[in-house]
Design a protein around this motif. Sequence first.
Motif, PDB file in Angstrom:
ATOM      1  N   TYR A  63     -21.212   9.122  18.580  1.00  0.00           N
ATOM      2  CA  TYR A  63     -22.364   8.152  18.983  1.00  0.00           C
ATOM      3  C   TYR A  63     -22.632   7.535  18.114  1.00  0.00           C
ATOM      4  O   TYR A  63     -22.506   7.983  16.276  1.00  0.00           O
ATOM      5  N   GLN A  64     -23.412   5.320  18.017  1.00  0.00           N
ATOM      6  CA  GLN A  64     -23.886   5.786  16.913  1.00  0.00           C
ATOM      7  C   GLN A  64     -25.513   4.979  17.107  1.00  0.00           C
ATOM      8  O   GLN A  64     -25.854   5.029  18.193  1.00  0.00           O
ATOM      9  N   GLY A  65     -25.640   5.336  15.477  1.00  0.00           N
ATOM     10  CA  GLY A  65     -27.522   5.261  15.496  1.00  0.00           C
ATOM     11  C   GLY A  65     -27.762   5.724  14.601  1.00  0.00           C
ATOM     12  O   GLY A  65     -27.621   5.797  13.244  1.00  0.00           O
ATOM     13  N   ARG A  66     -29.092   5.005  14.640  1.00  0.00           N
ATOM     14  CA  ARG A  66     -29.971   4.819  12.903  1.00  0.00           C
ATOM     15  C   ARG A  66     -31.475   5.071  13.522  1.00  0.00           C
ATOM     16  O   ARG A  66     -32.037   4.613  14.188  1.00  0.00           O
ATOM     17  N   ALA A  67     -32.441   5.969  12.531  1.00  0.00           N
ATOM     18  CA  ALA A  67     -32.910   6.894  12.624  1.00  0.00           C
ATOM     19  C   ALA A  67     -34.222   4.480  12.074  1.00  0.00           C
ATOM     20  O   ALA A  67     -35.335   5.062  13.123  1.00  0.00           O
ATOM     21  N   TRP A  68     -34.174   4.081  11.267  1.00  0.00           N
ATOM     22  CA  TRP A  68     -34.426   3.183  11.145  1.00  0.00           C
ATOM     23  C   TRP A  68     -33.932   2.112  11.436  1.00  0.00           C
ATOM     24  O   TRP A  68     -32.956   1.673  11.020  1.00  0.00           O
ATOM     25  N   PRO A  69     -35.000   0.237  11.224  1.00  0.00           N
ATOM     26  CA  PRO A  69     -34.079  -0.968  11.541  1.00  0.00           C
ATOM     27  C   PRO A  69     -33.826  -1.134  10.249  1.00  0.00           C
ATOM     28  O   PRO A  69     -31.969  -1.305  10.622  1.00  0.00           O
ATOM     29  N   TRP A  70     -33.934  -0.340   9.272  1.00  0.00           N
ATOM     30  CA  TRP A  70     -33.674  -0.661   7.976  1.00  0.00           C
ATOM     31  C   TRP A  70     -32.651   0.068   7.552  1.00  0.00           C
ATOM     32  O   TRP A  70     -31.530   0.011   6.443  1.00  0.00           O
ATOM     33  N   GLN A  71     -32.486   1.301   7.813  1.00  0.00           N
ATOM     34  CA  GLN A  71     -30.819   1.509   7.839  1.00  0.00           C
ATOM     35  C   GLN A  71     -29.944   1.482   9.104  1.00  0.00           C
ATOM     36  O   GLN A  71     -29.847   0.416   8.967  1.00  0.00           O
ATOM     37  N   LYS A  89     -25.200   4.368  11.895  1.00  0.00           N
ATOM     38  CA  LYS A  89     -24.531   6.176  11.633  1.00  0.00           C
ATOM     39  C   LYS A  89     -23.487   6.660  12.346  1.00  0.00           C
ATOM     40  O   LYS A  89     -23.923   6.292  13.439  1.00  0.00           O
ATOM     41  N   GLN A  90     -22.035   6.617  12.069  1.00  0.00           N
ATOM     42  CA  GLN A  90     -21.560   7.162  13.537  1.00  0.00           C
ATOM     43  C   GLN A  90     -21.843   8.871  13.531  1.00  0.00           C
ATOM     44  O   GLN A  90     -21.240  10.027  12.403  1.00  0.00           O
ATOM     45  N   ASP A  91     -21.764   9.605  14.753  1.00  0.00           N
ATOM     46  CA  ASP A  91     -21.845  10.657  14.735  1.00  0.00           C
ATOM     47  C   ASP A  91     -20.677  11.043  16.273  1.00  0.00           C
ATOM     48  O   ASP A  91     -21.084  11.418  17.144  1.00  0.00           O
ATOM     49  N   GLN A  92     -19.796  11.278  15.311  1.00  0.00           N
ATOM     50  CA  GLN A  92     -18.704  12.123  15.925  1.00  0.00           C
ATOM     51  C   GLN A  92     -19.020  13.189  16.873  1.00  0.00           C
ATOM     52  O   GLN A  92     -19.378  14.208  16.755  1.00  0.00           O
ATOM     53  N   VAL A  93     -18.729  12.947  18.061  1.00  0.00           N
ATOM     54  CA  VAL A  93     -18.840  14.350  19.664  1.00  0.00           C
ATOM     55  C   VAL A  93     -17.525  14.774  19.634  1.00  0.00           C
ATOM     56  O   VAL A  93     -17.941  15.888  20.126  1.00  0.00           O
ATOM     57  N   LEU A  94     -16.718  14.024  20.166  1.00  0.00           N
ATOM     58  CA  LEU A  94     -15.542  15.079  20.264  1.00  0.00           C
ATOM     59  C   LEU A  94     -13.907  14.165  19.159  1.00  0.00           C
ATOM     60  O   LEU A  94     -14.350  12.540  19.244  1.00  0.00           O
ATOM     61  N   LYS A  95     -12.909  15.190  19.193  1.00  0.00           N
ATOM     62  CA  LYS A  95     -12.010  14.688  18.578  1.00  0.00           C
ATOM     63  C   LYS A  95     -10.755  14.444  19.070  1.00  0.00           C
ATOM     64  O   LYS A  95     -10.521  15.592  18.828  1.00  0.00           O
ATOM     65  N   ASN A  96     -10.236  13.478  19.637  1.00  0.00           N
ATOM     66  CA  ASN A  96      -8.817  13.877  20.020  1.00  0.00           C
ATOM     67  C   ASN A  96      -8.431  14.548  20.715  1.00  0.00           C
ATOM     68  O   ASN A  96      -7.490  15.796  20.352  1.00  0.00           O
ATOM     69  N   ILE A  97      -9.332  14.441  21.719  1.00  0.00           N
ATOM     70  CA  ILE A  97      -8.976  15.753  22.849  1.00  0.00           C
ATOM     71  C   ILE A  97      -8.321  15.961  23.659  1.00  0.00           C
ATOM     72  O   ILE A  97      -7.709  14.821  24.328  1.00  0.00           O
ATOM     73  N   GLY A  98      -6.908  16.610  23.826  1.00  0.00           N
ATOM     74  CA  GLY A  98      -6.378  16.486  25.629  1.00  0.00           C
ATOM     75  C   GLY A  98      -5.936  17.500  25.910  1.00  0.00           C
ATOM     76  O   GLY A  98      -5.761  18.860  25.312  1.00  0.00           O
ATOM     77  N   PHE A  99      -5.735  17.712  26.618  1.00  0.00           N
ATOM     78  CA  PHE A  99      -5.517  19.024  27.799  1.00  0.00           C
ATOM     79  C   PHE A  99      -5.818  18.674  28.949  1.00  0.00           C
ATOM     80  O   PHE A  99      -6.354  17.269  29.699  1.00  0.00           O
TER      81      PHE A  99
END
Lengths: 127, 297
Positions: free
Chosen positions: B14-22, B25-35
């Motif tokens: 997810y990409q997001g910032r708390a305030w417009p001037w920041q 930030k990338q918040d990785q929630v899943l990494k190389n999931i394979g099944f």
Amino acid sequence: MHKGILFSINPNTGTPVFKQLVDQTQRLIARGQLKEGDLLPSTRELAKLLTINPMTVSKAYSQLETMHLVTRKKGIGMLVNSAAELGQTQQQLFQPALIETCLQGKQLGLSLQEIKALLSKQWRTME
Amino acid sequence: MNYPLKMVDLSHSYQGRAWPWQQPKQDQVLKNIGFQLKPGTITGLLGVNGAGKTSLIQCALGLINPQQGNSYLFGQNSWDSDHNIRQQIAYVPQLFDLALYSNAFKLSKHWGHYYNNWDQGFVEKILRLFGIPENQPLQQLSIGQRQKISIALALGHRPNLLILDEPVASLDPLSRRQFLQVLIEDYWDEHKTILFSSHITSDIERIASDVLILKDQEILLHQSLDELKQNCRKYTLENCPAATDYLKEIDHKLSVRTLDDRITFCLTEAQPGIGQQAFTLTAEALNLEALFLELHT
């Protein structure tokens, strides 16, 4: 009598449930609570009774079949074979539990005499 | 083979910032999931809070379009799967909030219009079994009761793939047992596949054939529960000089701990030679909860 009530399992241990069912069936046969020609509950019935995955029961039954302890009869179900198929005596089946008990006693630093005394005391409470 | 659910090299953040001037930030929630899930399996999805369980489920359902990789439902991409695929799946969310309806039985009738093979009688049977009152407005029901309604609704079209996100989090022990019984007795057969996340490991131990454990947004382990229990051991070594050298040669050991003259470690797969040494004290089998804790220390 419905044979399902003879089984009791604890899924919350390190022993897989199918293994518990296999071991328990062996003990029930050794003790004579399951006799030659007795019908085991169907996979669905036992799964329902114990609230476990039906595939787990099938797995246990298949293993019992491979061990020649039960025979699958089409249209009827799983029939218990003669206790002679066990190939193990009651004493041999008790061996793993015995080893575990002795091992834990040793780790706790108990002497043989202390273990014997504890065993008799526990035995009496269960009589 | 068309797996009920399959993920290939899937990652998402997810990409997001708390305030417009920041800076964003990338918040990785899943990494190389394979099944993949085979038909007929019941898989328990485990992971600490924030490990990525809900994100994984949302990708599976096509509620999130992953930035990388793909998720497939019965061979079709989850993100744009068609009506036919959606008829075959069901989802029980963590929180079920549809308080607009006057009561659960009315809601279930409306709900049923979306499905071709809706079994209203079956749904009502489960609602009664769960003790859902017939004439009480939904907003007056407890969270646990709403969760039960959500479960009943999910089963109404007998989906081939059932995905549940902590379905029993608000249920009492008796209701949890009823839920497991309904799944086994009234719903599951060898063509039905279930994926359910839960923190209640004893429930997973009862009905799951497989476990999928997420840790730090990645798959740590995906295995048959029986195999895992048969192979996973916690070893305790007495610290003789040879033990330290010996320990270096062991691969994939987890949660190594030293206390005074003892070393404990965990292995999830059997390795030849382990347990044969003179200094091995014990090899302890673990239940799922103990195993989960070992995997996170």
